[in-house]
Design an enzyme around this catalytic site. Structure first.
Site, short mmCIF file in Angstrom:
data_model
loop_
_atom_site.label_atom_id
_atom_site.label_comp_id
_atom_site.label_asym_id
_atom_site.label_seq_id
_atom_site.Cartn_x
_atom_site.Cartn_y
_atom_site.Cartn_z
CG ASN A 100 6.69 6.69 6.82
OD1 ASN A 100 7.60 7.41 7.22
ND2 ASN A 100 5.62 7.17 6.23
CD1 TRP A 158 12.34 -4.80 5.85
CD2 TRP A 158 14.10 -4.65 4.48
NE1 TRP A 158 12.88 -6.06 5.74
CE2 TRP A 158 13.97 -5.99 4.90
CE3 TRP A 158 15.14 -4.32 3.59
CZ2 TRP A 158 14.85 -6.99 4.49
CZ3 TRP A 158 16.01 -5.32 3.19
CH2 TRP A 158 15.86 -6.63 3.64
CG HIS A 163 4.06 -12.92 -13.82
ND1 HIS A 163 4.77 -14.09 -13.71
CD2 HIS A 163 3.07 -13.18 -14.70
CE1 HIS A 163 4.25 -15.00 -14.51
NE2 HIS A 163 3.21 -14.47 -15.12
CG ASN A 171 0.74 9.42 4.56
OD1 ASN A 171 0.16 10.46 4.26
ND2 ASN A 171 0.13 8.27 4.65
CB SER A 191 5.76 3.43 -3.67
OG SER A 191 7.15 3.70 -3.68
CB THR A 192 4.78 8.11 -1.44
OG1 THR A 192 3.36 7.91 -1.56
CG2 THR A 192 5.04 9.56 -1.12
N GLY A 193 7.52 6.69 -2.07
CA GLY A 193 8.96 6.66 -1.86
C GLY A 193 9.74 6.77 -3.16
#
Ligand SMILES: *[C@@H]1O[C@H](CO)[C@@H](O)[C@H](O)[C@H]1NC(C)=O
Ligand SMILES: *[C@@H]1O[C@H](CO)[C@@H](O)[C@H](O)[C@H]1NC(C)=O
Ligand SMILES: *[C@@H]1O[C@H](CO)[C@@H](O)[C@H](O)[C@H]1NC(C)=O
Ligand SMILES: *[C@@H]1O[C@H](CO)[C@@H](O)[C@H](O)[C@H]1NC(C)=O
Ligand SMILES: *[C@@H]1O[C@H](CO)[C@@H](O)[C@H](O)[C@H]1NC(C)=O
Length: 359
Positions: free
Chosen positions: A147, A301, A331, A170, A279-281
């Site tokens: 997104n 991105w 880190h 989402n 992450s969802t991605g």
């Protein structure tokens, strides 16, 4: 059978060791990572955001250099990755719990918050699929659409829609952005928090109508609701379930299995990608490896600027600002993105972050 069990034992032991090693880091980041999934920051990992300026400054844009032109798939690598991921999870099974997994009234523990519990309601149970919505589904090409605002002015809509299977995140709006993001959605995720964020918490009838309209546009696509991650969204999930049932929507609901996140994390950990929580991605890419021969990523991105220094919106469709966390570990690295970039360069997936070239 025995050798499988043995392999699993070895896997489990090495995982335990890795978990032990990362326990210290994990503890300090538990809170924000829980938010990451529970609160649903879509196809971007927030953890990638803050470090980005630093990283870009330090390494220059070179680490993100990847050309879409001349990109070629490496099919044997794709197969190898699928096989390795299958050791940890099977998307067909882990993409959703099924009706026979629970009875109404069963109490389960939240995946990322083991002390809290959820009662499986009658509505929720009735919306659990009989069989996995991804059972026996195979596609030549899949698009996983993040997104990020990087999609704006990309003119990627047609290209995205040309894939056999399109995964989105989402419940992102598409119609108003069709030229850049396309409209085809075969599989779409929905964090419970989107009810609050994009649909006014269903405070009035028009919010509910807008939501029902959005779901009806999905026809019989898969709507994937991470309902068992953290406590907090259960009321929203119940409202959504009630609306789907009341309006007899055709959308096919799916609720990720209780082991999915840990399995995905385990896969990446053993491949030396020490993500705290995917992450969802990244989750979607990992799942897609099971049923897609060629995976193309768009809208990933996690940086505030593009490579030309132009500001990039966090989401292409709203004004949500980047959220930074004061307790960020020193880190932290834009690891997920870096990993996807490496996989792009090796021909395992195609990562498009620029304009789509007209065919
Ligand atoms: C494709 O990937 C395989 C497995 O990683 C590797 O051995 C092979 O060299 C790669 N082929 C090309 C053309 O890069
Ligand atoms: C679950 O249901 C039981 C009885 O059906 C009830 O006693 C309990 O409070 C419920 N728990 C939650 C977390 O709602
Ligand atoms: C419903 O609530 C939204 C905000 O959530 C508001 O923008 C809209 O005007 C309200 N509509 C009605 C009919 O009250
Ligand atoms: C659902 O069907 C309508 C009418 O056929 C179509 O316009 C729309 O694009 C479809 N939605 C998706 C997500 O494919
Ligand atoms: C980003 O993280 C660094 C530590 O890594 C911190 O010093 C800085 O304040 C953070 N930036 C913002 C905007 O929160």
């Amino acid at each position: 059978m025995r050798s499988i069990r043995k392999r699993w034992t070895i896997c489990t032991i090495s995982l335990l060791l890795i978990f032990y090693k990362t326990k210290e880091i994990a503890r300090t980041e538990e809170h924000q990572e829980t938010q990451l999934i529970g609160d649903g920051e879509l196809c971007l990992s927030r953890s990638l955001v803050n470090s980005s300026d630093k990283i870009i400054r330090k390494a220059g844009s070179s680490i993100f250099q990847h050309s879409v032109e001349g990109w070629k798939i490496n099919s044997s690598l794709v197969l190898e990755i699928r096989k390795n991921i299958l050791r940890f999870l099977d998307a067909e099974r882990d993409v959703s719990v099924v009706k026979s997994s629970f009875k109404p009234g069963d109490v389960i523990h939240y995946v990322l918050d083991r002390r809290r519990t959820l009662n499986i309601s009658q509505d929720l149970h009735s919306l659990l699929p009989e069989v996995s919505p991804m059972k026996n589904r195979r596609f030549k090409t899949c698009a996983v659409v993040g997104n990020s605002g990087i999609l704006l002015d990309s003119e990627c809509g047609k290209e995205i829609d040309s894939h056999n299977f399109v995964i989105r995140c989402n419940l992102a709006p598409v119609v108003e952005f069709a030229a850049d993001v396309g409209t085809k959605s075969d599989f779409i995720t929905m964090n419970p928090s989107v009810v609050q964020r994009a649909f006014g918490g269903f405070r009035n009838e028009s919010d509910r109508e807008k939501f029902v309209h959005r779901l009806s546009m999905l026809n019989d696509s898969v709507l994937w609701i991470p309902a068992f991650m953290v406590k907090g969204g259960e009321k929203h999930v119940e409202w959504v379930n009630a609306l789907i049932l009341k309006n007899k929507l055709k959308v096919r609901t799916a609720y990720p299995s209780l082991r999915l996140i840990h399995a995905v994390r385990g896969y990446w950990l053993t491949n030396k990608v020490p993500i705290k929580r995917p992450s969802t991605g990244l989750l979607m890419y990992t799942l897609a490896t099971r049923f897609c021969d060629e995976i193309h990523l768009y809208g990933f991105w996690p940086f505030p600027k593009d490579l030309n220094g132009k500001a990039v919106k966090y989401h292409y469709y709203d004004d949500l600002k980047y959220r930074y966390f004061s307790n960020a570990s020193p880190h932290r690295m834009p690891l997920e993105f870096k990993t996807l970039n490496v996989l792009h360069n090796r021909g395992a997936l195609k990562l498009t972050t620029g304009k789509c070239v007209k065919q």
